[in-house]
Design an enzyme around this catalytic site. Structure first.
Site, short mmCIF file in Angstrom:
data_model
loop_
_atom_site.label_atom_id
_atom_site.label_comp_id
_atom_site.label_asym_id
_atom_site.label_seq_id
_atom_site.Cartn_x
_atom_site.Cartn_y
_atom_site.Cartn_z
N ASP A 1 0.83 -1.24 -0.13
CA ASP A 1 0.07 0.00 -0.06
C ASP A 1 0.88 1.23 0.05
O ASP A 1 0.61 2.07 -0.69
CB ASP A 1 -0.76 -0.03 1.01
N GLU B 1 -2.10 -5.12 -3.45
CA GLU B 1 -1.10 -4.33 -2.75
C GLU B 1 -0.16 -5.33 -2.15
O GLU B 1 1.08 -5.21 -1.99
CB GLU B 1 -1.90 -3.66 -1.66
#
Length: 236
Positions: A62, A129
Site C-alpha cells: 500500500d 497491494e
C-alpha cells in the site's frame, strides 16, 4: 544455477512462468509471492497468521503504491493543487478499482486459502497491494514501480478518473474501518432557507467528537462535503 533449474524443472516451474508474465521478471524468492496470495482465515494462530498471510505485505505494498501514484500525479498534473492531487490519488487506490485491477490481471488464479474465501471481493484489493509488497521485497523498488507503471497504470482511464465524482463518504468510512478509528456519525446540524433554496449543514462525529462540517443544497451533498473535510484532516 540451482535457481535456474528450479525455474525450469522444479515443482513450482508453472508458478515461476506465470509470475514472469505478470511482473515482467523471474522471482528470486518465490515465498514472498506465495505469502502475497495467501488469504488469511480466522482460526489461524498468531504465529501461523504472521508467517502465512498477505496482510503484512499488503501494508508494505500500500505504501509503495501510494508513493508511485503520488509521484505520477505530481509530475503529470502540475495544475492540480494539494487537495486535487489527494482526490485523484484516492480514486486510483480506491478498493473498488483495485478489485477490478485484480480481476483484469487474473490474480484470483493464484490465490490459496486454508478456508472458504470471503464473499465480498474487497480482499482482492488487498491481494494487489500484497503482490506489490512481494515484488518490492524480492526485486526492489524499481521493479515494483515498473510493475505498477507497466501493468496497473495502463488499466487506468485517467480522464475518466478526473471526471468521476468521488464518493468521499464511502472512502472516509472505509478508512475509519481500516484504521479501526471508532464510531462515525453524520449529523444534520442545521437546515436553513436561503435565496438559493434550503441549505443543509452536516457534521462528522468520530467517537462523539465533531471533526468536520460541510454544507450543500441536499443532505447527501452536505455529507460529501463534510466527509471530504474529514478525509483531509486524517491525511495530515
Amino acid at each position: 544455477m540451482r535457481l535456474w533449474l528450479a525455474r525450469l524443472f522444479g515443482p513450482d516451474r508453472a508458478l515461476y512462468a506465470e509470475l514472469k508474465k505478470l511482473i515482467g521478471a523471474y522471482p528470486s524468492e518465490l515465498e514472498w509471492y506465495k505469502m502475497a496470495f495467501s488469504v488469511p482465515v480466522p482460526f489461524l494462530s498468531r504465529e501461523a497468521y504472521l508467517a502465512d498471510s498477505y496482510e503484512r505485505l499488503e501494508f508494505l505494498g500500500d505504501a509503495v503504491l501510494q508513493l508511485v501514484v503520488t509521484d505520477y500525479i505530481f509530475r503529470h498534473y502540475p495544475h492540480f493543487d494539494e487537495g486535487e492531487m489527494t482526490e485523484l490519488r484516492a480514486k486510483v487506490v480506491n478498493t473498488d478499482y483495485l478489485v477490478e485491477v485484480a480481476q483484469r490481471l487474473m490474480l484470483p488464479q493464484f490465490i490459496r486459502s486454508q478456508g472458504p474465501l470471503p464473499k465480498r471481493l474487497d480482499y482482492l484489493a488487498d491481494v494487489v497491494e500484497a503482490l506489490i509488497g512481494a515484488v518490492y521485497m524480492d526485486l526492489g523498488f524499481d521493479r515494483a514501480r515498473y510493475f505498477i507503471v507497466r501493468r496497473i497504470f495502463p488499466l487506468i482511464n485517467w480522464a475518466r478518473m478526473e471526471a468521476t465524482e468521488f464518493n468521499y463518504k464511502g472512502r472516509f468510512l472505509e478508512l475509519v474501518q481500516q484504521k479501526q478509528l471508532g464510531q462515525v456519525e453524520f449529523v444534520v446540524q442545521e437546515r436553513r432557507r436561503t435565496s438559493r433554496g434550503e441549505v443543509f449543514v452536516v457534521c462528522v462525529r468520530l467517537n462523539g467528537k465533531e471533526i468536520s462540517t460541510g454544507t450543500g443544497l441536499r443532505k447527501k451533498e452536505a455529507e460529501q462535503a463534510a466527509a471530504r473535510a474529514a478525509l483531509r484532516l486524517l491525511s495530515e
